[in-house]
Design an enzyme around this catalytic site. Structure first.
Site, PDB file in Angstrom:
ATOM      1  N   GLY A  97     -11.395  -0.065  -3.052  1.00  0.00           N
ATOM      2  CA  GLY A  97     -10.228   0.456  -2.289  1.00  0.00           C
ATOM      3  C   GLY A  97      -8.903  -0.244  -2.146  1.00  0.00           C
ATOM      4  N   ASP A  98      -9.218  -1.144  -2.787  1.00  0.00           N
ATOM      5  CA  ASP A  98      -8.067  -2.299  -2.181  1.00  0.00           C
ATOM      6  C   ASP A  98      -6.691  -2.357  -3.950  1.00  0.00           C
ATOM      7  OD1 ASP A  98      -6.665  -3.913  -0.602  1.00  0.00           O
ATOM      8  OD2 ASP A  98      -6.729  -5.895  -1.875  1.00  0.00           O
ATOM      9  N   ALA A  99      -6.678  -1.254  -4.649  1.00  0.00           N
ATOM     10  CA  ALA A  99      -5.761  -1.724  -5.607  1.00  0.00           C
ATOM     11  C   ALA A  99      -4.857  -1.331  -5.719  1.00  0.00           C
ATOM     12  CB  ALA A  99      -6.390  -0.590  -6.792  1.00  0.00           C
ATOM     13  N   TYR A 136       1.192  -1.305   0.144  1.00  0.00           N
ATOM     14  CA  TYR A 136      -0.029   0.305   0.287  1.00  0.00           C
ATOM     15  C   TYR A 136       1.094   1.222  -0.131  1.00  0.00           C
ATOM     16  CZ  TYR A 136      -4.134  -3.598   1.037  1.00  0.00           C
ATOM     17  OH  TYR A 136      -4.890  -3.907   1.271  1.00  0.00           O
TER      18      TYR A 136
END
Length: 300
Positions: free
Chosen positions: A177-179, A136
């Site tokens: 939101g997890d790209a 992230y």
């Protein structure tokens, strides 16, 4: 891998999102008219190469249990030179009671004359020497600028670059939101590297207790990770890091946004007509898509 009956709604989201992505992609496949003039010559010179890409089949791969929501059961279409793995939910041949097997045809294997060979693949973190635990951006992982620069550095063709831009747009529109950087990969299948087929597409926004606090894996424009802070200006700022003009980026943004809601509604109707996949969760997903399409719409 298996998924139990308690996670059935996660399986249902799979049908919507990968189907939606395929249909949206099919409706606006990349042509040379969509490609900036500076890159058009590369496309023409490599036309045999890109045609071969579209004809190659992709192969079997299991997904992790908690992201079965990200794949489509039925549709396998071309997205310009970009592809989506063929995938399905197996509930009979290998199943036990209340268990489902999710199968994806691998795209990193090839079979020639009965001989299996491995196609080398690297995700963006691997290429950029970033540890998986730092995937992230907020934890030291790659940001969008690093991703776009990577594609330029390894000299992928224009269809792969445009596909990545479209994925950035699509992930926002669906509320993913997890790209992070491990969810994008490069295939070294031919002389020229190419963006790998997409995976791990999911609407994370519907699971957020408070939408206004829901964060993205990478900042988009001046959003400071907050999904609710993204607007049209955020996408204009991609011109500073992507190599594309503001006009071209907004063209792709408006194109996807103009198609995605109708496709989502149509798919929800089709899925709700199937006894095994009827669910009110589709309405929640479509609500997020509609919200995001309004947020990036050009203001009068």
């Amino acid at each position: 891998r298996t998924i139990g009956g308690g996670d059935f709604t996660k399986k249902q989201i799979a049908l919507l999102f990968m189907s939606l992505f395929c249909f949206t992609a099919c409706a606006q496949q990349t042509t040379t008219n969509d490609i900036p003039e500076a890159e058009e010559q590369n496309i023409n010179k490599n036309i045999a190469y890109t045609s071969e890409q579209k004809e190659n089949e992709q192969q079997i791969e299991n997904t992790e249990q908690n992201i079965i929501t990200n794949e489509d059961v039925t549709y396998h279409k071309s997205f310009g030179s970009y592809r989506i793995p063929k995938n399905w939910i197996e509930s009979t041949k290998y199943s036990t009671k209340d268990k489902f097997f999710y199968v994806v045809k691998r795209y990193d294997r090839d079979n020639a004359g009965g001989q299996w060979t491995r196609i080398h693949q690297e995700d963006f973190c691997q290429i950029l020497n970033v540890l998986p635990e730092n995937k992230y951006e907020s934890e030291g992982g790659p940001n969008l600028a690093a991703c776009f620069h990577l594609l330029n550095d390894i000299k992928v063709l224009a269809p792969s670059k445009i596909a990545f831009l479209d994925l950035v747009i699509f992930n926002y529109l669906i509320g993913n939101g997890d790209a992070h950087a491990k969810n994008f990969s490069i295939l070294h299948k031919n002389i020229i590297p190419e963006l790998a087929p997409c995976y791990d597409l999911i609407c994370t926004a519907i699971y957020a207790p408070h939408y206004d606090k829901h964060k993205m894996a990478m900042k988009l424009g001046g959003s400071k990770y907050l999904m609710c802070a993204v607007n049209r200006e955020s996408f204009k700022k991609l011109a500073l890091i992507s190599g594309y003009s503001v006009a071209f980026i907004l063209k792709r943004l408006d194109l996807l946004a103009s198609i995605i809601i109708k496709k989502a509604q149509k798919l929800a109707e089709e899925l709700n007509a199937l006894p095994d996949y009827s669910s009110d969760i589709y309405t929640q997903i479509i609500t997020i898509i509609e919200k995001h399409c309004r947020m990036i719409k050009e203001q009068p």
